[in-house]
Write a protein that holds these residues in place. Structure first.
Motif, PDB file in Angstrom:
ATOM      1  N   VAL A  97      38.114 -12.557   3.368  1.00 16.78           N
ATOM      2  CA  VAL A  97      38.796 -11.995   4.537  1.00 16.78           C
ATOM      3  C   VAL A  97      39.538 -13.093   5.307  1.00 16.78           C
ATOM      4  N   THR A  98      40.331 -13.881   4.603  1.00 16.59           N
ATOM      5  CA  THR A  98      41.066 -14.961   5.240  1.00 16.59           C
ATOM      6  C   THR A  98      42.541 -14.627   5.455  1.00 16.59           C
ATOM      7  N   PHE A  99      42.956 -13.425   5.070  1.00 15.49           N
ATOM      8  CA  PHE A  99      44.339 -12.976   5.270  1.00 15.49           C
ATOM      9  C   PHE A  99      44.324 -11.624   5.981  1.00 15.49           C
ATOM     10  N   ALA A 100      45.279 -11.414   6.903  1.00 17.10           N
ATOM     11  CA  ALA A 100      45.288 -10.195   7.718  1.00 17.10           C
ATOM     12  C   ALA A 100      45.400  -8.932   6.878  1.00 17.10           C
ATOM     13  N   ARG A 101      46.321  -8.921   5.908  1.00 16.66           N
ATOM     14  CA  ARG A 101      46.522  -7.688   5.145  1.00 16.66           C
ATOM     15  C   ARG A 101      45.309  -7.343   4.292  1.00 16.66           C
ATOM     16  N   SER A 102      44.715  -8.341   3.647  1.00 13.50           N
ATOM     17  CA  SER A 102      43.522  -8.048   2.860  1.00 13.50           C
ATOM     18  C   SER A 102      42.348  -7.698   3.760  1.00 13.50           C
ATOM     19  N   MET A 103      42.362  -8.223   4.984  1.00 18.01           N
ATOM     20  CA  MET A 103      41.315  -7.896   5.954  1.00 18.01           C
ATOM     21  C   MET A 103      41.345  -6.404   6.272  1.00 18.01           C
ATOM     22  N   VAL A 104      42.539  -5.857   6.460  1.00 13.30           N
ATOM     23  CA  VAL A 104      42.672  -4.424   6.730  1.00 13.30           C
ATOM     24  C   VAL A 104      42.116  -3.609   5.564  1.00 13.30           C
TER      25      VAL A 104
END
Length: 379
Positions: A97-104
């Protein structure tokens, strides 16, 4: 082809069929040199040196073959010399979860409880509330704390958002020592999974002192349905036979390749199915929410030591939502998929997808390695 640049300082491993065990290798002018020695019987030993790059430049070795011949050798056949993952005694850790889009997408997995059929509707609702608004939020900042408070008020707070924009990064154990597979090997999916995907990532080589020495590519094979059912199943979702691919080789930092090149890396991925299906993916390190040095510092230090160093996956921007078969259920692997992950300066990591139960079992562990090296008089 792995497409390794000729100007790199390359460090890796090979299975020596004639010796029945692994050797430490480097590349020079397209040739593979086995540089295993009493001074450095493992990759770990080179990474623990004061100047690994200088050692690699001057190390003498046995000329094994042309790189093209080694790359073409069937991986997993112990009767033939072939490539292995470039790490050996290092722990294999990963940041999530270190990138915003993958976090979503992780939030969506959690809300859908691992059910891909529910994901599309939840994606629309969560996306409308969050969108890309988290892209420029610095993790752990006061602004991130305000975003957290707003999402809680909307009933959208998640454990994934906590590690994505909160002060503490998610760092987990991806694979056991010596269990990772390399370029050309099969990667494994646990048979219980029906919703899964590749994760193209940069992997750092880090010494026991926390020094970042170089980088390579990795595929953090991910079971979305398993982790989506419960975050407590993370280990089951991430650590299975052949579920961690690293390679083709570690490129050590020098005057021509530095951590800034990692920060600017652009990763491309192509998944090609036996049915003719093709998926293109991309991950830009420029969009990472935490700097690689911060991720390393959160992993190793006075709070946690790794005497043999570690390999650290940095996370991915890629989160596939394109439907493969059933409308609304997004992407999932099929057996026989070929995954190619590439980045300028780091080459290409290529693997075929199978079930973990059908991949070659992992049998060569630390005890086997120590016995093999002792038998060669290298310990």
């Amino acid at each position: 082809m792995a497409d390794l640049p000729d100007n790199g300082l390359w460090l890796g491993r090979v299975w020596r069929a004639d010796l029945g065990g692994p050797g430490v290798i480097t590349l020079r002018a397209g040739r593979v040199l086995d540089i295993t020695s009493r001074a450095a019987p493992t990759v770990r030993d080179i990474c623990e040196m004061e100047d690994p790059a200088a050692y690699l430049r001057r190390a003498e070795g046995e000329d094994l073959c042309a790189w093209a011949d080694l790359e073409a050798a069937p991986v997993g056949d112990l009767s033939q010399t072939h490539l292995l993952a470039p790490c050996d005694l290092q722990a294999v850790k990963a940041c999530g979860v270190t990138f915003a889009r993958s976090m979503v997408e992780r939030v969506i997995e959690e809300q859908a409880a691992g059910d891909p059929a529910k994901a599309e509707a939840i994606r629309a609702r969560v996306g409308a509330a969050i969108g890309d608004s988290l892209r420029n939020v610095r993790a752990g900042s006061e602004e991130a704390a305000r975003v957290k408070a707003a999402l809680i008020r909307e009933g959208l707070w998640s454990q994934y958002l906590e590690v994505g924009i909160g002060p503490d990064a998610e760092v987990f154990s991806k694979a056991q020592v010596l269990s990772s597979v390399g370029h050309g090997a099969d990667v494994g999916l646990h048979p219980i999974s029906a919703w899964n995907n590749p994760e193209p990532e940069v992997v750092l080589a880090v010494s026991s002192k926390g020094r970042i020495l170089g980088a390579c590519l990795g595929n953090d094979v991910n079971l979305r349905d398993v982790e989506g059912r419960s975050a407590l199943l993370l280990s089951k979702a991430k650590d299975n036979n052949a579920s961690c691919a690293i390679g083709p080789m570690i490129r050590l930092f020098d005057e021509g390749f530095t951590l800034d090149d990692v920060r600017a890396a652009e990763l491309d991925m192509v998944v090609t199915g036996e049915d003719g299906y093709v998926l293109h993916g991309h991950s830009s390190m420029k969009e990472i929410s935490r700097d690689p040095e911060d991720l390393v510092a959160q992993t190793i230090g006075r709070h946690h030591q790794y005497p043999d160093g570690l390999m650290l996956f940095l996370g991915t921007l890629f989160a596939p939502t394109e439907d493969r078969d059933v409308p609304g259920e997004g992407f999932t692997h099929k057996i026989g998929d070929v995954v190619e992950i590439s980045a300028p300066g780091l080459g290409t990591l290529r693997n075929r997808v199978r079930l973990s139960t059908d991949c070659a079992p992992w049998t060569f562990g630390v005890r086997s390695l120590m016995g093999y090296l002792a038998g060669r008089g290298l310990l």
